[in-house]
Design an enzyme around this catalytic site. Structure first.
Site, short mmCIF file in Angstrom:
data_model
loop_
_atom_site.label_atom_id
_atom_site.label_comp_id
_atom_site.label_asym_id
_atom_site.label_seq_id
_atom_site.Cartn_x
_atom_site.Cartn_y
_atom_site.Cartn_z
N TYR A 232 0.84 -1.20 0.00
CA TYR A 232 0.00 0.00 0.00
C TYR A 232 0.88 1.26 0.00
O TYR A 232 1.78 1.40 0.84
CB TYR A 232 -0.96 0.00 1.20
CG TYR A 232 -1.67 1.33 1.31
CD1 TYR A 232 -2.62 1.69 0.35
CD2 TYR A 232 -1.36 2.25 2.29
CE1 TYR A 232 -3.24 2.93 0.40
CE2 TYR A 232 -1.97 3.49 2.35
CZ TYR A 232 -2.91 3.83 1.40
OH TYR A 232 -3.51 5.06 1.44
N CYS A 284 -11.02 13.51 4.10
CA CYS A 284 -11.89 14.60 4.55
C CYS A 284 -12.06 15.65 3.46
O CYS A 284 -12.46 16.78 3.75
CB CYS A 284 -11.33 15.26 5.80
SG CYS A 284 -11.44 14.22 7.24
N ASN A 397 -10.72 3.34 0.26
CA ASN A 397 -9.42 4.03 0.18
C ASN A 397 -8.72 3.73 -1.15
O ASN A 397 -7.52 3.94 -1.28
CB ASN A 397 -8.56 3.60 1.38
CG ASN A 397 -7.37 4.53 1.60
OD1 ASN A 397 -7.43 5.72 1.32
ND2 ASN A 397 -6.26 3.97 2.08
C1 SPV Z 1 -3.35 10.04 3.53
O1 SPV Z 1 -3.89 9.03 3.99
O2 SPV Z 1 -3.21 11.08 4.18
C2 SPV Z 1 -2.85 10.02 2.15
C3 SPV Z 1 -2.66 8.73 1.55
O3 SPV Z 1 -2.52 11.03 1.61
S1 SPV Z 1 -1.36 7.89 2.26
O4 SPV Z 1 -0.33 7.77 1.26
O5 SPV Z 1 -1.85 6.62 2.72
O6 SPV Z 1 -0.85 8.66 3.38
#
Ligand code: SPV
Ligand code: MN
Length: 644
Positions: A232, A284, A397
């Site tokens: 991920y 958000c 997500n």
């Molecule tokens: C977040 O979750 O704040 C993102 C995606 O921008 S991540 O790369 O999972 O952090």
């Protein structure tokens, strides 16, 4: 000591390193780079090494590998590919993200929340990670990438080396960050670079198998981050969330800011462009705000901010977007929609793929496909999960990755080494019952403390397993804090003090509910709040001074609504949305004060400012009750406040 036989045996590094690839390293004249790569080659035992110089050819090679290995599959639209993460690997893993702490040191974040990155003894962590890495890349190819955080040729630029056995991760880095090979060549031995070591671990069907052994370990002392048994993006793409930790610490030491913020140009009257940054916790509305129709985007996730000539200047750490795809549709997000449905380089993750290489995701235009494949396997409408709950075509997500240069609304300052001058900073969270849709802080200190440092959000799916819980998330940056919270807040205060013109600080809340449990605002209303803030940043219009900040005057909003959305904004809607919810506000302040009481070393000013706000709220309650309509409070002229 090596025995004789081993001495004759060349090291793995020399054995598998092709002259063509070694040549690319040698040119850099940086022994630290070679030492670093060699160390992990010996430990992880890859079968092959590829060094990217960031040339077109090298970038294409990584894409070809991702497809050949099956980590990505081609979709029917040219340039589009899809990747799946394991069902258990769909978000950032806070639980297994740990700082490697030298003996006797602590960040003290555990007092605030159990959800933050934890701390383990440095030696224990290194031992564990070394044993997980041992031989983990056997039979795989190691990709070495030279990249930069921030625009090139700038005091924002930080060189980085990423090594990974995942072509998918390497492909994402190439889309999301500026190439750094030339920067390394320029700096030679002087390059003070951050290091990222990643392995997806053993794979089944090109997906990380041992996610139970997923670890993300942060070694601040060496500015090195290790990530293993995960794919991920938020856990693996080094320059994204992993690099925020050392960058926050560097910023604090040197008096600038590393923030979880977008940057956008809001277009005001007569061609005026006003730059705002905005910090929102995951899911958000941060990306969708920065992509608002009619405005221009500089960045959607991570910002560095520095003082120049008494003003605040911000630059995007990235050049691409790893954005949430849920809800993206042709009406609300026309520009993104085109980017995601026309030819061009896009990597999708964890959405639905149909037999003919089409796609679907939650909230996409058009009918649900009759069947397809997603991260959890075959999917049909009505498919239930193990708990009997109906599943959606894509994960909440699920994301897309693209280079922002392909967007029609990219701001021309994206790569400006100077950055853009910031006139406003916006804090937003998911808040069903307390804060009004938009509000301006009285000043820098009031904004930093009551808006940034008091930010809360109802948790979402970007973090594993925590949907719905209200979480304290100062500056939306708690997940990435690598220094003590009081130090972090003090750095903000100090940053404000050195500015001759401080950006105004605002809050927004897109998630306020009415008594019937329905959202009080539509998605497009965000555009209105932006235009209002833009006018306020230039003192074009007045405001109403409430105990918690400055809110719009009805007639101003009515006009902006008409202009921007064509909607007839009624006085009744305004009153519902902007009524001061005193009871909820006092409860919030009490929650925040209770948290800061637990944080050793919280600056006194934090309590003072919160206490003052509580006193103002209590007075309002004594005069008007628990819910106070905006017309009970005084109107103030542009640039003014009520005399007290
Ligand atoms: C977040 O979750 O704040 C993102 C995606 O921008 S991540 O790369 O999972 O952090
Ligand atoms: Mn983010």
């Amino acid at each position: 000591m090596r025995n004789k036989n081993q001495a004759l045996e060349p090291d793995r590094f020399e054995k598998i390193m092709k002259p063509s690839e070694f040549g690319k390293l040698a040119t850099l004249d940086n022994p630290d780079v070679i030492r670093f790569i060699k160390k992990y080659v010996e430990l992880c035992e890859p079968g092959d090494i590829f060094v990217s110089t960031g040339s077109k050819k090298d970038i294409q090679y990584v894409i070809d590998c991702a497809i050949a290995d099956g980590e990505e599959r081609k979709l029917s639209i040219r340039g589009h590919t899809i990747h799946f993460d394991s069902v258990q690997d769909q978000g950032r893993d806070r639980k297994n993200t740990n700082f490697l702490m030298p003996e006797g040191q602590s960040l003290g974040l555990g007092a605030i929340s159990e959800e933050v990155a934890g701390e383990i003894k440095r030696n224990d962590g290194l031992n564990e990670i070394n044993s997980l890495f041992k031989g983990i890349m056997r039979g795989k190819r190691l990709y070495v990438l030279f990249m930069c955080l921030g625009p090139l040729g700038s005091d924002f630029t930080i060189p980085c080396v990423q090594i990974t056995d995942s072509a998918y991760v390497a492909h994402n880095e190439n889309l999301l960050y500026r190439q750094g090979y030339e920067e390394f060549r320029k700096l030679g031995r002087a390059a003070k670079f951050m290091k990222f070591v990643h392995s997806a671990g053993e794979l089944t069907n090109a997906v990380s198998k041992n996610v139970d052994k997923r670890r993300i370990y942060i070694d601040m002392a060496e500015e090195t981050i290790y990530s293993v048994n995960t794919q991920y993006g938020g856990n693996t793409i080094g320059l994204k969330k992993l690099a925020m930790r050392p960058a926050i610490a560097r910023a604090s030491r040197e008096g600038w800011l590393t923030e979880h913020m977008f940057i956008m140009g809001v277009h005001g009257p007569h061609g005026r462009v006003t730059y705002f940054t905005g910090a929102f916790p995951s899911l958000c509305g941060k990306t969708s705000t920065s992509m608002m129709n009619g405005e221009t985007i500089v960045g959607d996730d991570i910002t560095y901010m520095r003082e120049r000539g008494g003003a605040a200047f911000a630059a995007n750490v990235e050049q691409g977007i790893f954005g949430i795809i849920q809800g993206v549709n042709s009406k609300d997000d026309p520009i993104l929609w085109r980017a995601l449905t026309e030819a061009g380089e896009v990597v999708f993750s964890n959405i639905l793929m149909t037999e003919d290489g089409g796609t679907h995701w939650i909230g996409k235009d058009g009918p649900l496909p009759a069947k397809g494949v997603n991260h959890a396997g075959e999917w049909r409408p009505g498919k239930k999960d193990a708990q009997g709950k109906e599943t959606s075509p894509s994960h909440k997500n699920a994301r897309f990755t693209l280079d922002m240069h392909m967007l029609e609304n990219v701001d021309r300052a994206l790569d400006d080494p100077k950055g853009v001058r910031v006139e406003g900073i916006i804090y937003g969270g998911r808040d069903s019952n307390t804060c009004v849709p938009v509000e301006e802080a009285f000043d820098w200190t009031h904004g930093v403390i009551t808006k940034g440092a008091s930010l809360e959000s109802e948790a979402t799916a970007a973090v594993l397993g925590k949907e719905g819980v209200r979480e304290f998330n100062p500056m939306a940056n708690l997940d990435f804090l690598s220094i003590q919270l009081p130090t972090y807040i003090e750095n903000h205060m100090r940053f404000g003090r050195v500015l001759k013109t401080q950006p105004k600080i605002f809050s927004v809340n897109y998630f306020l509910l009415g008594p019937d449990g329905k959202f009080l605002n539509e998605k497009v209303d965000k555009a209105v709040w932006l235009k209002w803030m833009e006018m306020r940043a230039h003192d074009d219009i007045g405001a109403i001074e409430t105990p918690t900040g400055l809110i719009p005057i009805y007639s101003d909003l009515k006009e902006i609504f008409k202009q921007v959305t064509g909607k007839d904004y009624t006085e009744e809607q305004y009153a519902q949305q902007f009524t001061l919810r005193v009871k909820e506000h006092i409860a919030k302040i009490d929650r925040i004060i209770a948290i800061y009481r637990k944080v050793q070393g919280t600056p006194k000013i934090v309590f003072d400012v919160l206490d003052e706000q509580k006193n103002r709220l209590t007075e309002a309650r004594d005069d008007f009750g628990d819910y106070v309509a905006p017309d009970k409070f005084p109107v103030v002229a542009p640039g003014k406040r009520v005399e007290r």
